[in-house]
Scaffold this active site. Structure first.
Site, PDB file in Angstrom:
ATOM      1  N   LYS A 118       0.819  -1.219   0.000  1.00  0.00           N
ATOM      2  CA  LYS A 118       0.000   0.000   0.000  1.00  0.00           C
ATOM      3  C   LYS A 118       0.850   1.264   0.000  1.00  0.00           C
ATOM      4  O   LYS A 118       0.439   2.276  -0.559  1.00  0.00           O
ATOM      5  CB  LYS A 118      -0.964   0.002   1.202  1.00  0.00           C
ATOM      6  N   LYS A 201      -5.386 -10.240  -6.547  1.00  0.00           N
ATOM      7  CA  LYS A 201      -6.524 -10.331  -5.622  1.00  0.00           C
ATOM      8  C   LYS A 201      -7.665  -9.415  -6.074  1.00  0.00           C
ATOM      9  O   LYS A 201      -7.407  -8.293  -6.516  1.00  0.00           O
ATOM     10  CB  LYS A 201      -6.013  -9.881  -4.242  1.00  0.00           C
ATOM     11  N   LYS A 204     -10.950  -3.726  -3.613  1.00  0.00           N
ATOM     12  CA  LYS A 204     -11.777  -2.511  -3.676  1.00  0.00           C
ATOM     13  C   LYS A 204     -11.093  -1.417  -4.467  1.00  0.00           C
ATOM     14  O   LYS A 204     -11.747  -0.584  -5.084  1.00  0.00           O
ATOM     15  CB  LYS A 204     -11.978  -1.949  -2.261  1.00  0.00           C
TER      16      LYS A 204
HETATM   17  N1  AQP Z   1     -10.076 -10.956  -2.768  1.00  0.00           N
HETATM   18  C1  AQP Z   1     -10.394 -11.397  -1.563  1.00  0.00           C
HETATM   19  N2  AQP Z   1     -10.677 -12.698  -1.354  1.00  0.00           N
HETATM   20  C2  AQP Z   1     -11.022 -13.154  -0.128  1.00  0.00           C
HETATM   21  N3  AQP Z   1     -11.121 -12.362   0.955  1.00  0.00           N
HETATM   22  C3  AQP Z   1     -10.851 -11.053   0.788  1.00  0.00           C
HETATM   23  N4  AQP Z   1     -10.872 -10.019   1.639  1.00  0.00           N
HETATM   24  C4  AQP Z   1     -10.530  -8.886   0.982  1.00  0.00           C
HETATM   25  N5  AQP Z   1     -10.286  -9.169  -0.297  1.00  0.00           N
HETATM   26  C5  AQP Z   1     -10.488 -10.505  -0.460  1.00  0.00           C
HETATM   27  C6  AQP Z   1     -11.209 -10.139   3.049  1.00  0.00           C
HETATM   28  O1  AQP Z   1     -12.207  -9.176   3.337  1.00  0.00           O
HETATM   29  C7  AQP Z   1     -12.036  -8.751   4.692  1.00  0.00           C
HETATM   30  C8  AQP Z   1     -12.074  -7.266   4.780  1.00  0.00           C
HETATM   31  O2  AQP Z   1     -11.021  -6.697   4.085  1.00  0.00           O
HETATM   32  P1  AQP Z   1     -10.658  -5.166   4.283  1.00  0.00           P
HETATM   33  O3  AQP Z   1     -11.827  -4.320   4.427  1.00  0.00           O
HETATM   34  O4  AQP Z   1      -9.585  -5.045   5.275  1.00  0.00           O
HETATM   35  O5  AQP Z   1     -10.222  -4.804   2.899  1.00  0.00           O
HETATM   36  P2  AQP Z   1      -9.026  -5.187   2.135  1.00  0.00           P
HETATM   37  O6  AQP Z   1      -8.421  -6.498   2.449  1.00  0.00           O
HETATM   38  O7  AQP Z   1      -8.150  -3.999   2.202  1.00  0.00           O
HETATM   39  O8  AQP Z   1      -9.880  -5.312   0.858  1.00  0.00           O
HETATM   40  P3  AQP Z   1      -9.385  -4.950  -0.501  1.00  0.00           P
HETATM   41  O9  AQP Z   1     -10.480  -5.101  -1.455  1.00  0.00           O
HETATM   42  O10 AQP Z   1      -8.141  -5.690  -0.789  1.00  0.00           O
HETATM   43  O11 AQP Z   1      -9.095  -3.401  -0.324  1.00  0.00           O
HETATM   44  P4  AQP Z   1      -7.904  -2.618  -0.896  1.00  0.00           P
HETATM   45  O12 AQP Z   1      -8.102  -2.608  -2.348  1.00  0.00           O
HETATM   46  O13 AQP Z   1      -8.062  -1.268  -0.270  1.00  0.00           O
HETATM   47  O14 AQP Z   1      -6.655  -3.330  -0.470  1.00  0.00           O
HETATM   48  C9  AQP Z   1     -10.735  -9.348   5.199  1.00  0.00           C
HETATM   49  O15 AQP Z   1     -11.034 -10.497   5.974  1.00  0.00           O
HETATM   50  C10 AQP Z   1     -10.031  -9.751   3.938  1.00  0.00           C
HETATM   51  O16 AQP Z   1      -9.178 -10.861   4.146  1.00  0.00           O
END
Ligand code: AQP
Length: 342
Positions: A118, A201, A204
């Protein structure tokens, strides 16, 4: 120290940063609902303090927090059974995080791959909060003495760090106070990949909206995204090994398995030998049937934001009945003078 000396208690969280997607649903939300059905004590959090480790527009953050709460409920979480909170309304999360900032070591944080991803090349310009993110996450979990944390695979390293922090705290102060939490990373949906690139992955923050299925997508959009999802020209194999070097095929079969509560092996027994032209319509039908009711219910709940705010306030009150005594005990252990009655 044995985990069994603590009452089983489940905690997990999601960042209210918009674009809640199928990966969040299969990797986290759906499993939150499964734990609730097992009658575990369940606490689920919209981690708004985590969200501001990168810039958030204040108006969007409020909307996304309420939308995430609506998503929790629409996916099947019952605010009477589970405690639903936003992190900033339960101040003990941030208070314990400060203590953990003083327990965790710089070297531990520097190894965190999420920070590296990040912060990118410009780590000097990243917020201090982004660097300390895993200490706050450890506090989220341990301020409840949570024993089980269902998350997607991307959070495995952070959970290991929470265990390291608990172990070091217990060791430094010679206590048996914080549990060594179990990560619960299991099932087909723990790593959902981008629909445009099976090696990335689903996320978001991916600039391509076509890379993910959002929980706010309508049936037509879901169908279009699945029809356009990247695949290869071969038929689906009958054995899991046949998916090993086919990232996109593996991802779509995983999604099918996660949505249908099946193992990948069982899905392949049914679909092995089929071309994508036959499999994709099956996946569209399944995805729409599972996701559309959630989307519709989320939209309905978002029309009653006052109800959402009351659910969060009530959740915070219930949460603080757990967190305030645990924080006080922590302060006693580390030598903070308690407030005297006057
Ligand atoms: N692709 C994924 N597959 C399975 N689980 C996932 N999680 C996130 N992406 C996947 C799970 O969702 C929960 C919440 O995650 P978060 O809000 O902390 O968001 P994140 O992991 O930051 O989600 P993103 O989409 O990956 O956001 P960005 O793009 O900002 O990095 C967690 O339990 C996570 O494991």
């Amino acid at each position: 120290m044995s985990e069994t000396s603590f009452t089983p208690r489940v905690f997990s969280g999601i960042q209210p940063t918009g674009n809640l997607h199928l990966g969040n649903y299969l990797g986290a939300l759906k499993r939150f609902v499964d734990w609730q059905a097992m009658d575990a004590e369940t606490i689920y959090c919209m981690v708004d303090l985590h969200a501001i480790t990168v810039w958030q527009n204040p108006t969007d953050l409020q909307k996304s927090t309420r939308e995430l709460c609506a998503g929790f409920i629409a996916a099947g979480l019952d605010p009477e059974k589970s405690i639903l909170i936003n992190q900033s309304q339960v101040p003990e999360h941030a208070q314990l995080a400060w203590v953990f900032n003083c327990v965790a070591r710089m070297g531990w944080m520097q190894r965190m791959t999420q920070f590296k991803d990040k912060a990118g090349k410009n780590a000097q310009n990243a917020s201090l909060g982004l660097f300390a993110y895993p200490a706050l996450m450890a506090a989220d979990i341990l301020v409840y003495h949570a024993t089980h944390v269902p998350v997607g695979e991307d959070q495995k390293q952070h959970l290991e760090l929470a265990r390291d922090i608990a172990t070091k705290f217990n060791h430094d102060y010679g206590v048996d106070f914080f549990p060594i939490t179990e990560p619960v990373i299991e099932g087909a949906g723990t790593r959902v990949m981008s629909l445009r690139d099976g090696t990335k992955k689903m996320s978001k923050s991916d600039v391509s909206d076509a890379s993910r299925i959002n929980l706010t997508d309508d049936a037509d959009t879901i169908a279009k995204k699945i029809r356009k999802a990247k695949t290869d020209p071969d038929a689906l194999p009958s054995e899991v090994e046949g998916l090993s070097d086919r990232a996109e095929a593996k991802n779509l079969v995983n999604i099918y398995a996660g949505l249908n509560n099946q193992s990948v092996e069982d899905v392949l027994v049914d679909v092995g030998g089929k071309q994508f032209s036959e499999f994709k319509p099956m996946l569209v039908e399944l995805a729409v049937s599972k996701m559309s009711p959630i989307t519709t219910e989320m939209a309905r709940l978002m029309e009653h934001q006052d109800e959402i705010d009351k659910i969060l306030a009530r959740g915070a009150e219930r949460a603080r009945a757990i967190t305030a005594p645990i924080l006080r005990q922590t302060y006693d252990i580390i030598g903070m003078v308690p407030p005297a009655p006057f």
